[in-house]
Design an enzyme around this catalytic site. Sequence first.
Site, mmCIF file in Angstrom:
data_model
loop_
_atom_site.group_PDB
_atom_site.id
_atom_site.type_symbol
_atom_site.label_atom_id
_atom_site.label_comp_id
_atom_site.label_asym_id
_atom_site.label_seq_id
_atom_site.Cartn_x
_atom_site.Cartn_y
_atom_site.Cartn_z
ATOM 1 C CE1 TYR A 182 -3.983 2.061 0.557
ATOM 2 C CE2 TYR A 182 -2.738 3.097 2.318
ATOM 3 C CZ TYR A 182 -3.823 3.080 1.467
ATOM 4 O OH TYR A 182 -4.755 4.084 1.550
ATOM 5 C CB THR A 184 1.014 4.848 4.010
ATOM 6 O OG1 THR A 184 0.145 3.747 4.313
ATOM 7 C CG2 THR A 184 0.205 6.023 3.478
ATOM 8 C CE LYS A 185 0.806 -1.449 5.513
ATOM 9 N NZ LYS A 185 -0.409 -0.660 5.290
ATOM 10 C CG ASN A 186 8.444 0.331 6.181
ATOM 11 O OD1 ASN A 186 7.387 0.762 6.624
ATOM 12 N ND2 ASN A 186 9.474 0.074 6.966
#
Length: 367
Positions: A182, A184-186
């Site tokens: 997604y 906003t993930k790392n």
Amino acid sequence: MTRAMIPAARPLIGQEERDAVDRVLASGMVAQGPEVAAFEQEFSAQLAGGRECVAVNSGTSGQHLGLLAAGLKPGDEVIVPSFTFAATANAVAVCGAVPVFVDVDPDTFCIDPAAIEAAVTERTVGIQPVHLYGHPAPMDAIVDIAQRHGLWVAEDAAQAHGATWDGAQVGTFGTFGMFSLYPTKNMTSGEGGMVSCDGPEIARQMRLLRNQGMEKQYANEIAGFNNRMTDIHAAIGRVQLTKLPAWTARRQELAAHFDAHLEGVTTPVVREQATHVYHQYTIRIEGASAAERDAFATALREEHQVGCGVYYPTPVHRLPSYGLELDLPVTEMLAREVLSLPVHPSVSDEDRDRIVEAVNTVAKAGA
């Protein structure tokens, strides 16, 4: 002069990602194809200990299909933490199975092995630990419980790309491990998920389930879904994968600075066996009510222009979708006290210092 808001999260998309998308669009092959296959192989080598990986269209799809591939059936029970995002339990529930909610460790926010042990019944088939905020769950204890009771383990590594426990990468302990991609993930593929599989049969079931139950066109072996990843998304993910090590190092550098300089709040605990990758840098306002924690967050945003987030304000078992009354005191406490600060790689040194100043000022004012 009003200072710019430091966002709680920020996806980093550069020219390399745009060039990769253009390359795929120019090729005319935009559905699942060679980019997906290459992404699966590269992800496996870098983040999954060489395990076979299967790309899907979201992390939730990965968890859902992984549970089906593991053999989850209606009426089965899977032990899950309640202090997590709802998708962890939803993936169990949409299979017709029962998520059994248990408490977590107050220091690491991850599932408590003692709570797992106490929740095992004759209907239990699996354990679904979450490597929350990027800190790995205690996988040695969890695997031991699973082996003693004949259960499988499904790792929710949505927030933990590159985290390790006892030197082994998350996603390599269980029957499968799911990583979210997604925005906003790392790291991101725009939208998507990756599943690491502990053997060829799980991987084959995953590939069937994501593609309408077929390996060969129109030769449907089982009832499946359309959960494929596109080559467009995979091309983005391949570029992001090359940037992840530097981004992770920056997250860890920021976290170390916060650990050393924040005052009046409880900073994250990192177990000796763990490598934390700080998807979130989550502090606790110890002893606070939810209203007091929310006021702390409002002051950071409105008075200091520091974005922040509460992950998660309502335990999953109390959401309207489940509506359960359970005695999970640590989960309830954390839902009142936690607050996550910006720790994404685009946080500059100036931003970092502003965050420290803001937190310390608000904490002192509320003391």
